[in-house]
Motif scaffolding. Structure first.
Motif, PDB file in Angstrom:
ATOM      1  N   LEU A  48       0.814  -1.208   0.000  1.00 22.55           N
ATOM      2  CA  LEU A  48       0.000   0.000   0.000  1.00 22.55           C
ATOM      3  C   LEU A  48       0.845   1.255   0.000  1.00 22.55           C
TER       4      LEU A  48
ATOM      5  N   ARG B 221       1.758   1.810  -3.489  1.00 22.23           N
ATOM      6  CA  ARG B 221       0.575   2.251  -4.217  1.00 22.23           C
ATOM      7  C   ARG B 221       0.226   3.693  -3.888  1.00 22.23           C
ATOM      8  N   LEU B 222       0.557   4.116  -2.662  1.00 25.75           N
ATOM      9  CA  LEU B 222       0.272   5.490  -2.264  1.00 25.75           C
ATOM     10  C   LEU B 222       1.138   6.468  -3.037  1.00 25.75           C
TER      11      LEU B 222
ATOM     12  N   PRO C 121      -0.017   7.296  -7.460  1.00 27.92           N
ATOM     13  CA  PRO C 121      -0.957   8.319  -7.934  1.00 27.92           C
ATOM     14  C   PRO C 121      -0.699   9.711  -7.394  1.00 27.92           C
TER      15      PRO C 121
ATOM     16  N   THR D 199      -3.647  20.036  -1.981  1.00 29.30           N
ATOM     17  CA  THR D 199      -4.349  18.980  -1.261  1.00 29.30           C
ATOM     18  C   THR D 199      -3.739  17.597  -1.458  1.00 29.30           C
TER      19      THR D 199
ATOM     20  N   VAL E 166      -1.609  16.532   1.587  1.00 31.01           N
ATOM     21  CA  VAL E 166      -2.456  16.331   2.773  1.00 31.01           C
ATOM     22  C   VAL E 166      -3.189  14.994   2.671  1.00 31.01           C
ATOM     23  N   THR E 167      -3.719  14.714   1.478  1.00 33.48           N
ATOM     24  CA  THR E 167      -4.418  13.447   1.280  1.00 33.48           C
ATOM     25  C   THR E 167      -3.488  12.259   1.473  1.00 33.48           C
TER      26      THR E 167
ATOM     27  N   MET F  23      -2.766  11.792   5.167  1.00 32.37           N
ATOM     28  CA  MET F  23      -3.887  11.201   5.911  1.00 32.37           C
ATOM     29  C   MET F  23      -4.029   9.719   5.593  1.00 32.37           C
ATOM     30  N   LEU F  24      -3.867   9.351   4.306  1.00 34.64           N
ATOM     31  CA  LEU F  24      -4.000   7.933   3.936  1.00 34.64           C
ATOM     32  C   LEU F  24      -2.890   7.108   4.565  1.00 34.64           C
TER      33      LEU F  24
ATOM     34  N   LYS G  13      -1.300   7.772   7.312  1.00 32.42           N
ATOM     35  CA  LYS G  13      -1.548   7.678   8.752  1.00 32.42           C
ATOM     36  C   LYS G  13      -2.643   6.658   9.057  1.00 32.42           C
ATOM     37  N   ALA G  14      -3.691   6.660   8.227  1.00 34.78           N
ATOM     38  CA  ALA G  14      -4.754   5.667   8.418  1.00 34.78           C
ATOM     39  C   ALA G  14      -4.222   4.259   8.195  1.00 34.78           C
ATOM     40  N   HIS G  15      -3.327   4.103   7.205  1.00 34.09           N
ATOM     41  CA  HIS G  15      -2.754   2.779   6.947  1.00 34.09           C
ATOM     42  C   HIS G  15      -1.909   2.304   8.123  1.00 34.09           C
TER      43      HIS G  15
ATOM     44  N   HIS H 285      -2.228   3.244  11.177  1.00 36.22           N
ATOM     45  CA  HIS H 285      -3.120   3.011  12.298  1.00 36.22           C
ATOM     46  C   HIS H 285      -3.814   1.659  12.182  1.00 36.22           C
ATOM     47  N   ARG H 286      -4.170   1.285  10.953  1.00 34.59           N
ATOM     48  CA  ARG H 286      -4.904   0.037  10.778  1.00 34.59           C
ATOM     49  C   ARG H 286      -4.000  -1.180  10.685  1.00 34.59           C
TER      50      ARG H 286
ATOM     51  N   THR I 211      -4.037   9.217  17.815  1.00 35.85           N
ATOM     52  CA  THR I 211      -5.172   8.504  17.239  1.00 35.85           C
ATOM     53  C   THR I 211      -5.569   7.302  18.066  1.00 35.85           C
TER      54      THR I 211
ATOM     55  N   VAL J 168      -8.205   1.352   3.215  1.00 37.63           N
ATOM     56  CA  VAL J 168      -7.340   2.470   2.812  1.00 37.63           C
ATOM     57  C   VAL J 168      -7.087   2.415   1.306  1.00 37.63           C
ATOM     58  N   ASP J 169      -6.944   1.187   0.756  1.00 38.98           N
ATOM     59  CA  ASP J 169      -6.782   1.039  -0.690  1.00 38.98           C
ATOM     60  C   ASP J 169      -7.990   1.604  -1.426  1.00 38.98           C
TER      61      ASP J 169
ATOM     62  N   LEU K 108      -7.918   5.354  -1.361  1.00 39.70           N
ATOM     63  CA  LEU K 108      -6.913   5.844  -2.306  1.00 39.70           C
ATOM     64  C   LEU K 108      -7.409   5.719  -3.743  1.00 39.70           C
TER      65      LEU K 108
ATOM     66  N   THR L 295      -7.896   8.781  -6.442  1.00 44.40           N
ATOM     67  CA  THR L 295      -7.330   8.794  -7.794  1.00 44.40           C
ATOM     68  C   THR L 295      -8.428   8.888  -8.847  1.00 44.40           C
TER      69      THR L 295
ATOM     70  N   PHE M  55     -11.337  15.932  -2.237  1.00 42.58           N
ATOM     71  CA  PHE M  55     -10.416  16.152  -1.117  1.00 42.58           C
ATOM     72  C   PHE M  55     -11.129  16.017   0.227  1.00 42.58           C
TER      73      PHE M  55
ATOM     74  N   THR N 248     -12.046  12.349   0.889  1.00 49.45           N
ATOM     75  CA  THR N 248     -10.924  11.493   1.277  1.00 49.45           C
ATOM     76  C   THR N 248     -10.484  11.771   2.707  1.00 49.45           C
ATOM     77  N   VAL N 249     -10.428  13.060   3.072  1.00 53.14           N
ATOM     78  CA  VAL N 249     -10.025  13.387   4.441  1.00 53.14           C
ATOM     79  C   VAL N 249     -11.063  12.885   5.439  1.00 53.14           C
TER      80      VAL N 249
ATOM     81  N   CYS O 135     -10.516   9.197   5.874  1.00 52.17           N
ATOM     82  CA  CYS O 135      -9.326   8.917   6.691  1.00 52.17           C
ATOM     83  C   CYS O 135      -9.605   9.211   8.158  1.00 52.17           C
TER      84      CYS O 135
ATOM     85  N   LEU P 111      -9.359   6.570  11.161  1.00 56.98           N
ATOM     86  CA  LEU P 111      -8.438   6.791  12.281  1.00 56.98           C
ATOM     87  C   LEU P 111      -9.155   6.793  13.611  1.00 56.98           C
ATOM     88  N   ARG P 112     -10.316   7.446  13.680  1.00 58.05           N
ATOM     89  CA  ARG P 112     -10.946   7.694  14.971  1.00 58.05           C
ATOM     90  C   ARG P 112     -12.297   7.039  15.139  1.00 58.05           C
TER      91      ARG P 112
END
Lengths: 145, 89
Positions: A38, A41-42, A45, A85, A88-89, A92-93, A95-97, A99-100, A118, B31-32, B35, B39, B72, B75-76, B79, B83-84
């Protein structure tokens, strides 16, 4: 230099920018499809797709400059917004990855008195009078955050 | 010449959109999928810009800007939810 040559050069420039942008778009999407993990993959794009959109937007600006004679600013707005953006995106992605995919002890230390924010307990039933954080032992002083 | 480049561009960005849809279908993790949606939004913005060049009108830019902003924010929000477990705490 005659005007036919200038028109040909302008069309060639716009066409080349469209082709370059489309190439980067398809490279970014293909990387999103084919890269194994991942994090890889991040990266595909978020870099290549913004380059592709940037190329297509510059092509659009030049096209309207050549056909109408004035510069349109809408494309610059979209370019600025996408370039602002995209990091930032991606952050965030990622960080979520993290976290999970990992448990809390596996993550690197933050180097600060508090851990990863988190993993704090969710304020499920906040009291509107006392702020969002629930009262109790979880409440930490503001200067350590 | 621009018309040929536009057709190639439409084909390439459309193929990229199909790749994103395949990743959205496969994606082993949420998360995939987020993403892939992000895209997909960028691909849609590029398609709208190409349509604006092809029709030589400037009325599609607002739509492209709106789609970029919604992508945007979406997506945020995804996420933050991952996360939360909550978007706005």
């Amino acid at each position: 230099m005659t005007s036919e040559v200038l028109i040909f050069l302008g069309e060639a420039l716009v066409a080349a920018l469209i082709l370059a942008g489309s190439f980067f778009m398809i490279v970014g999407s293909f990387g999103l499809l084919r890269l194994p993990t991942l994090m890889q993959r991040l990266h595909a794009p978020t870099k290549a797709t913004t380059l592709g959109v940037g190329g297509i937007l510059i092509a659009s600006m030049l096209f309207f400059l050549f056909t109408n004679g004035w510069v349109s600013v809408h494309e610059l707005l979209i370019t600025l917004f996408l370039f602002l953006t995209a990091p930032v995106t991606a952050y965030m992605l990622a960080k979520a990855h993290l976290h999970r995919a990992k448990a809390e002890p596996e993550l690197p230390p933050t180097g600060r008195p508090v851990g990863w924010a988190t993993f704090d307990p969710v304020a499920s039933d906040p009291d509107p009078d006392s702020g969002l954080r629930p009262a109790g032992e979880d409440q930490r002083p503001l200067d350590t955050i | 010449m621009i018309a040929v480049a536009l057709w190639i561009g439409f084909a390439a960005v459309g193929l990229g959109t199909i790749f994103c849809l395949i990743r959205l279908w496969l994606g082993p993790d949420a998360v995939d999928r987020a993403l892939a949606l992000d895209t997909l939004v960028v691909n849609a913005v590029a398609l709208i810009m190409l349509l604006g060049i092809a029709q030589a009108t400037a009325i599609h830019f607002e739509a492209a800007l709106l789609i970029a902003m919604l992508g945007f924010v979406g997506t945020v929000a995804f996420c933050k939810f991952m996360l939360r477990g909550d978007v706005i705490e």
